[in-house]
Motif scaffolding. Structure first.
Motif, mmCIF file in Angstrom:
data_model
loop_
_atom_site.group_PDB
_atom_site.id
_atom_site.type_symbol
_atom_site.label_atom_id
_atom_site.label_comp_id
_atom_site.label_asym_id
_atom_site.label_seq_id
_atom_site.Cartn_x
_atom_site.Cartn_y
_atom_site.Cartn_z
ATOM 1 N N CYS A 98 0.838 -1.204 0.000
ATOM 2 C CA CYS A 98 0.000 0.000 0.000
ATOM 3 C C CYS A 98 0.877 1.259 0.000
ATOM 4 N N CYS B 247 0.858 2.919 6.232
ATOM 5 C CA CYS B 247 0.120 1.654 6.143
ATOM 6 C C CYS B 247 1.071 0.569 5.636
ATOM 7 N N CYS C 268 -4.277 -0.231 -0.432
ATOM 8 C CA CYS C 268 -4.864 -1.514 -0.045
ATOM 9 C C CYS C 268 -6.385 -1.445 0.053
ATOM 10 N N CYS D 49 -7.533 3.911 2.716
ATOM 11 C CA CYS D 49 -6.185 4.463 2.514
ATOM 12 C C CYS D 49 -6.161 5.415 1.323
HETATM 13 ZN ZN ZN Z 1 -3.260 0.837 3.132
#
Ligand code: ZN
Length: 211
Positions: free
Chosen positions: A169, A174, A189, A193
Motif C-alpha cells: 500500500c 500503512c 490496499c 487508505c
Molecule cells: Zn493501506
C-alpha cells in the motif's frame, strides 16, 4: 504456563538453556525471567474438531480481511488483543499465543508474498492441517478451521501456489501487502487508505497555496 524456549527473546535463550544444566535451575531461571517480559494471550474456549461442531460454534469470516488486520499488528499488546478478540483463537489445541509468534508469522507471510515464496513453501508454514479438505460438492477443496493461524497459513499458501501478485500500500503509514487482482493497478490496499491520502494531498495543496 509453559512457554517454549524459542518464544523467549533471543538474547535470553542462551542463558535459559544454560539453566537446564545448572545446579540450581530454579534460582537461575528466576534471575533470567525477572527481566524477561513475555507478552502472551490466553483463552479458555473449548477446541472443536468435528466439522459439525466447528460450523455450530463459530461464525463465518472473511480470511482476506482477517489477514489484512493481521498485517496491521505491531508490538502493541492492545492491538494483538483486539485482533484475537475480533477474529478468534490462534491455534486449535493450545490456549495461548505470544506476541512474538504473531509477529514472526506476520514477517514470514510478508516475506513470502512480497519477496520470495521459497522459504515459506519449504517450511512447516505450508503444511495443510490434518483435516478432510476434499468435498463431493462445490467447493471441492476446503479447509474448515476456527484458528486464525491456520486460516492465514492456508490462505497464503494457496495465494503463493496460484502465483498471485501482491503490492505494498502506497500510504506511508500503512504499507500492508494487498493482492493485485485487476489490470488497473491500484496503489492503496483499501478505499480508506486511498481516501486518506487524497485528503492529505489536497491539504498539502491548500497549505502550499496559502504559504
Ligand atoms: Zn493501506
Amino acid at each position: 504456563m509453559k512457554i517454549p524456549v524459542r518464544q523467549v527473546p533471543v538474547s535470553d535463550t542462551k542463558s535459559l538453556l544454560a539453566t537446564a544444566t545448572s545446579k540450581y535451575p530454579d534460582e537461575s531461571l528466576a534471575e533470567i525471567t525477572v527481566d524477561t517480559a513475555i507478552v502472551a494471550f490466553t483463552h479458555s474456549r473449548k477446541t472443536y474438531i468435528r466439522e459439525a461442531d466447528l460450523v455450530k460454534y463459530s461464525v463465518p469470516a472473511d480470511e482476506l480481511e482477517m489477514r489484512m488486520s493481521f498485517f496491521r499488528l505491531n508490538d502493541e499488546p492492545v492491538k494483538a488483543l483486539n485482533f484475537l478478540n475480533d477474529w478468534g483463537r490462534w491455534l486449535p489445541h493450545r490456549n495461548f499465543v505470544t506476541i512474538r509468534e504473531l509477529l514472526e508469522l506476520q514477517h514470514s507471510v510478508r516475506e513470502a508474498l512480497m519477496e520470495s515464496p521459497t522459504a515459506w513453501l519449504s517450511s512447516h508454514y505450508s503444511d495443510l492441517p490434518a483435516a478432510r479438505s476434499r468435498s463431493a460438492n462445490v467447493p471441492y477443496f476446503k479447509v474448515l478451521t476456527d484458528s486464525c493461524q491456520i486460516a492465514i497459513r492456508v490462505t497464503s499458501t494457496i495465494d503463493l501456489m496460484r502465483e498471485m501478485k501482491f503490492r505494498v500500500c502506497a500510504r506511508p503509514d500503512c504499507q500492508i501487502p494487498f493482492p493485485v487482482t485487476s489490470k488497473h493497478s491500484r496503489s492503496y490496499c483499501t478505499q480508506y487508505c486511498a481516501h486518506l491520502e487524497s485528503v492529505r494531498r489536497s491539504r498539502r495543496r491548500i497549505a502550499q497555496r496559502s504559504g
